[in-house]
Structures are given as C-alpha cells and as structure tokens.
Design a protein around this motif. Structure first.
Motif, PDB file in Angstrom:
ATOM      1  N   ALA A  28       0.824   3.975  -2.962  1.00 55.11           N
ATOM      2  CA  ALA A  28       0.485   5.373  -2.652  1.00 55.11           C
ATOM      3  C   ALA A  28       1.533   6.318  -3.228  1.00 55.11           C
ATOM      4  N   GLU A  29       2.798   5.910  -3.160  1.00 55.59           N
ATOM      5  CA  GLU A  29       3.865   6.732  -3.737  1.00 55.59           C
ATOM      6  C   GLU A  29       3.697   6.835  -5.258  1.00 55.59           C
ATOM      7  N   ARG A  82       0.881   6.564  -6.911  1.00 56.61           N
ATOM      8  CA  ARG A  82      -0.273   7.431  -7.163  1.00 56.61           C
ATOM      9  C   ARG A  82       0.104   8.898  -6.985  1.00 56.61           C
ATOM     10  N   ALA A  83       0.977   9.181  -6.021  1.00 60.22           N
ATOM     11  CA  ALA A  83       1.450  10.558  -5.827  1.00 60.22           C
ATOM     12  C   ALA A  83       2.223  11.034  -7.051  1.00 60.22           C
ATOM     13  N   GLY A  95       0.816  -1.215   0.000  1.00 64.72           N
ATOM     14  CA  GLY A  95       0.000   0.000   0.000  1.00 64.72           C
ATOM     15  C   GLY A  95       0.848   1.262   0.000  1.00 64.72           C
TER      16      GLY A  95
END
Length: 161
Positions: free
Chosen positions: A56-57, A59-60, A52
């Motif tokens: 998330a990185e 997606r950033a 996760g």
C-alpha cells in the motif's frame, strides 16, 4: 563525600539488561531476514497484513508521483508540494515496530531515503517553484523505486496451521 558501590549481583543484572536492550535495538535497526527468490532477487517474507501494508505504501508512492507529474503539467507547484509532503518522513510513523524489525537494513535505508526525498521535493517545490528541478528530483526517486524492485520482492509467509 560518599561513594556508592554496586554489588556484583546488581552489576550483573545491569549488564544483562543492557545486553537485552542492545540485542533488541540491533534487531529493530539492522535486523530483517531475506531468502533467495526464484528470480534472483532477495525475498522479504512477511505475514499477509504486513506485506499488504508495504505494498500500500508503494502504491501511494506511485499514485503520488503520478499526481505530481499531472500537477507539473499545469505548473501547480502547490499541489506538487502538498503531495510530496504527504509521502515524506511523517508517513513512516505508520509502520509498526514489529514490521520494521523484519525488514532488512538496506531496504529500510532505501525506504527512509525515499521519504526524505519527498520532503525535499516539497521544500524545493515551494521555495524554487521550478518544474524542471522537481522533475529531476522525481526521476531520482523513481530510480530508487526501480532499484528496489530489481533487488527485492515481498512474499507472504505460509499461513500457520
């Protein structure tokens, strides 16, 4: 002048400690383990929270690239620089060392390279203020993203019973 001599047991302890430190450093830097995925890519197997964090990185990165693209349409180089800087090397401090040790060296190198590219984009956006130059830099970053996604996938480790 006096010389100190170490006893053999002392030298043996020092050698063992240096070996343990060396193995630990190797595992952190070059460690990592992949398995062959069904689609031919290398699968990095991580605990669900670790997976996760990496997702998330990513997606950033994607959100940042979209924001930078939108800012470029307005020639807002200040926003481009701020967004790129937020994705630079400073963001790498959020990854726990235990997770870093699980990632293969090539994956880490690519990730650090992308973070460095964002730092350079921020610097160039401020100093050059040239949207075309920034677009070319963003294209190079996106090539790295595409290459990484073509080579790797992240899998969740089975839950412990």
């Amino acid at each position: 002048m006096t010389t100190r001599s170490f006893s053999k047991p002392c030298l043996a302890i020092i050698a063992v400690l240096l070996t343990v430190l060396g193995v630990g450093a190797y595992k952190l830097i070059a460690g990592g383990h992949t398995v062959q995925a069904e689609d031919g890519r290398k699968a990095i197997v991580l605990a669900p929270p670790e997976r996760g964090l990496i997702l998330a990185e990513m997606r950033a990165f994607l959100t940042g690239l979209q924001g930078m693209t939108a800012a470029l349409t307005q020639e807002d180089m200040k926003t481009v620089a701020a967004t790129a800087r937020s994705l630079g090397r400073a963001a790498t401090h959020e990854v726990p060392p235990a997770l870093m040790a699980k990632l293969p060296l090539e994956f880490k190198q690519l990730g650090f390279s992308v973070h460095g590219d964002f730092d350079q984009i921020a610097l160039d956006a401020e100093s050059l203020a040239d949207p075309k130059h920034t677009l070319a830099q963003m294209g190079a970053v996106m090539q790295k993203c595409v290459g990484c996604h073509a080579s790797y996938q992240l899998q969740s480790a089975p839950a412990a019973k």
